[in-house]
Design a protein around this motif. Structure first.
Motif, mmCIF file in Angstrom:
data_model
loop_
_atom_site.group_PDB
_atom_site.id
_atom_site.type_symbol
_atom_site.label_atom_id
_atom_site.label_comp_id
_atom_site.label_asym_id
_atom_site.label_seq_id
_atom_site.Cartn_x
_atom_site.Cartn_y
_atom_site.Cartn_z
ATOM 1 N N SER A 1 32.027 91.283 82.930
ATOM 2 C CA SER A 1 32.492 91.141 84.309
ATOM 3 C C SER A 1 32.734 89.672 84.637
ATOM 4 O O SER A 1 33.051 89.331 85.771
ATOM 5 C CB SER A 1 31.504 91.783 85.296
ATOM 6 N N GLY A 2 32.587 88.816 83.626
ATOM 7 C CA GLY A 2 32.833 87.381 83.831
ATOM 8 C C GLY A 2 31.550 86.599 83.733
ATOM 9 O O GLY A 2 30.590 86.913 84.437
ATOM 10 N N GLY A 3 31.503 85.589 82.879
ATOM 11 C CA GLY A 3 30.272 84.810 82.725
ATOM 12 C C GLY A 3 30.378 83.895 81.520
ATOM 13 O O GLY A 3 31.484 83.572 81.066
ATOM 14 N N GLY B 1 36.510 92.185 82.142
ATOM 15 C CA GLY B 1 37.289 93.205 81.436
ATOM 16 C C GLY B 1 37.293 93.031 79.923
ATOM 17 O O GLY B 1 37.723 93.936 79.211
ATOM 18 N N GLN B 2 36.839 91.893 79.415
ATOM 19 C CA GLN B 2 36.833 91.704 77.962
ATOM 20 C C GLN B 2 35.830 92.673 77.305
ATOM 21 O O GLN B 2 34.707 92.828 77.768
ATOM 22 C CB GLN B 2 36.462 90.257 77.601
ATOM 23 N N SER B 3 36.263 93.277 76.233
ATOM 24 C CA SER B 3 35.374 94.173 75.482
ATOM 25 C C SER B 3 34.444 93.312 74.626
ATOM 26 O O SER B 3 34.729 92.135 74.373
ATOM 27 C CB SER B 3 36.203 95.095 74.589
ATOM 28 N N ALA C 1 26.973 89.658 83.976
ATOM 29 C CA ALA C 1 26.121 90.698 84.565
ATOM 30 C C ALA C 1 26.137 91.977 83.739
ATOM 31 O O ALA C 1 25.189 92.768 83.788
ATOM 32 C CB ALA C 1 26.587 90.995 85.993
ATOM 33 N N THR C 2 27.190 92.216 82.961
ATOM 34 C CA THR C 2 27.289 93.492 82.236
ATOM 35 C C THR C 2 27.319 93.315 80.718
ATOM 36 O O THR C 2 26.756 94.126 79.986
ATOM 37 C CB THR C 2 28.552 94.267 82.677
ATOM 38 N N LEU C 3 28.020 92.283 80.233
ATOM 39 C CA LEU C 3 28.113 92.104 78.776
ATOM 40 C C LEU C 3 26.929 91.269 78.284
ATOM 41 O O LEU C 3 26.864 90.062 78.527
ATOM 42 C CB LEU C 3 29.452 91.460 78.378
#
Ligand SMILES: [Zn+2]
Length: 507
Positions: A255-257, A275-277, A338-340
């Motif tokens: 989600s960006g980081g 959005g990056q996997s 936050a997500t990856l």
């Protein structure tokens, strides 16, 4: 002690042959071999096979695809009352002998001259090891044999017949003479410069690893397989934390980081966009690590069942080829996204190896991947064997990474000291290799009838000849299909048997 006892037996045999030779009657004897169906087996085109049925009495011969009965033909009065069966190893050295195998009169096969008479042995079992040979049900007609070696019949000190020893003479995939598999065997210390995972010292650990391979060859000889360890068994330190997993296990997109690590003391920073996997993120991080002067390779993992996307590992080496050490940044998380998530893979076998469950079997745990990917030679045709102290939590002694699991790690077996200690009660290494060669994640007893004598039985442990050690003809055929010379990834390649007479002499 066993080896010493057998050496003595072979010595006695040589003596009895030379004594017998002095009184050998004139006339020509010849011999033939018959299988359980009564058909003649031609040593020029076929071979002796390693026994795949548990010890049984003579009446079971008709249902035994492997045993051979020897018939000696000659003039009446010239026939022996005992014969000898001698086996040699693949390297030509002596292996075993039935020094005085009794023969009994038997009807002669069609085409025998009227003046001739015939005697026959009981069905002879060419078996994988001393446990099988010494079982009381068939002790007097069992002889050790190994694929690539030979089995010869002699009377009055003269060789009458000699067979190469191979896999099944017939199977749903046809005859299987000999196939060669390559193993790379890594014995991993608990920690750097620590003690070996089993055995009193390094030499004992290497010897134990080699004996595991020897028993594995004994068992897989039933399917004509012989594994060669190349290079020699290595005792190694566990790898440093050289792996950075993007998306750790669950593989959520970014989600960006930022991802921040310290590689060999050098801070490295990579920016992730929403959005990056994990796969894309791994490439971004790998580029940043390369820019800092290291070699980084991305290794993608299959998506695990509860995962969103597949995770991806960045494997880092120094320019000199040695594995690099990755550390977290001073005072902070490796990923601020936050997500990856991002996880540094470390291996410490003092607390056991974190192992996969059904849910993450496709990727393996981060610790497993850090261990296994450190040893990967990039050649899918080699089978890697990692022997180490223990799996965390207990209850497991071995596991394998196979194609059918859609695993990112393939053709790797992990076995712990429990497997080494169980030795021939479990044949843990042979069993785990079976999952790979058969490309079969399950066990025959998962759905079918429990047959604890089968190597691929899920949970049998029995050091006797009725323990989990047998491979069926269907399994040998499946092995040829899944891993043989015509398979997509040929783990087993043809290894023609030498002519039957090579290596057998009357000593
Ligand atoms: Zn299994």
């Amino acid at each position: 002690m066993r080896a010493r006892a057998r050496a003595a037996a072979v010595g006695l045999l040589a003596l009895s042959w030379s004594e017998a030779r002095a009184g050998a009657p004139p006339g020509s004897l010849r011999a033939l071999a018959l299988d359980g169906s009564g058909g003649a087996v031609d040593p020029a085109t076929s071979f002796a096979s390693i026994e795949r049925t548990p010890p049984a009495d003579v009446e079971a011969f008709a249902a035994d695809p492997d045993a051979l009965r020897f018939v000696v033909v000659g003039e009446r009065g010239s026939l022996p009352s005992v014969v000898s069966v001698v086996t040699t190893r693949a390297d030509g050295g002596p292996l075993d002998a039935l020094a005085a195998l009794p023969v009994l009169p038997t009807p002669c096969p069609a085409g025998t001259a009227p003046a001739d008479a015939c005697v026959s042995t009981a069905p002879v079992r060419a078996v994988a090891d001393d446990v099988d040979r010494d079982h009381p049900l068939a002790r007097e007609r069992s002889v050790r044999a190994e694929v690539g070696g030979a089995l010869a019949l002699a009377a009055f000190g003269r060789e009458l017949l000699s067979f190469a020893v191979g896999g099944p003479r017939t199977s749903p995939a046809g005859p299987i003479g000999r196939l060669r598999g390559r193993l790379r065997v890594h014995v991993v210390r608990d920690y750097a410069k620590g003690p070996p995972p089993f055995g009193a010292d390094d030499a004992a650990a290497l010897a134990l690893a080699e004996s595991q391979v020897a028993w594995t060859n004994a068992v897989w000889g039933q399917c004509g397989v012989r594994f060669v360890v190349e290079p020699a068994v290595r005792l190694v330190d566990p790898p440093p934390p050289h792996l950075l997993a993007l998306g750790c296990d669950l593989g959520l997109p970014a989600s960006g980081g930022e991802v921040r690590v310290v590689v060999e003391g050098k801070p490295v920073r990579a920016v992730l966009r929403a959005g990056q996997s994990p796969r894309v993120a791994a490439r971004v991080v790998a580029r940043a690590i390369e820019a800092a002067g290291f070699v980084a390779r991305v290794s993608e993992n299959a998506r695990i069942d509860p995962g969103a996307l597949g995770s991806a590992d960045v494997l880092v080496r120094r320019r000199d080829g040695a594995l690099a050490t990755i550390e977290p940044p001073d005072g902070g998380r490796v990923s601020t996204d936050a997500t990856l998530s991002a996880c540094i893979g470390g291996v410490d076998l003092r607390d056991g190896l974190d192992h996969f469950t059904d849910a993450d079997a496709a990727a393996g745990t981060v610790e497993e991947r850090t261990l296994i990917k450190a040893f990967d030679d990039g050649d899918p045709r080699t089978l890697d064997v990692v022997l180490m102290a223990a799996f965390a939590g207990g209850g497991r002694i071995g596991e394998s990474f196979i194609v059918a699991d859609r695993s990112s790690i393939r053709n790797v077996v992990l076995s712990d000291r429990g497997g080494v200690r169980a030795d021939r009660a479990s044949f843990a290494l042979a069993h785990e290799l079976g999952h790979i060669l058969l490309d079969m994640p399950g066990h025959p007893d998962d759905f079918g009838v429990d047959t604890p004598t089968r190597l691929m039985d899920a949970d049998a442990a029995d050091p006797s000849a009725f323990g989990p050690r047998r491979l069926t003809l269907d399994e040998c055929a499946r092995m040829v299909h899944e891993a043989g010379p015509e398979a997509t990834v040929p783990l087993l390649v043809p290894w023609p048997l030498a002519p039957a007479r090579a290596g057998v002499s009357a000593r």
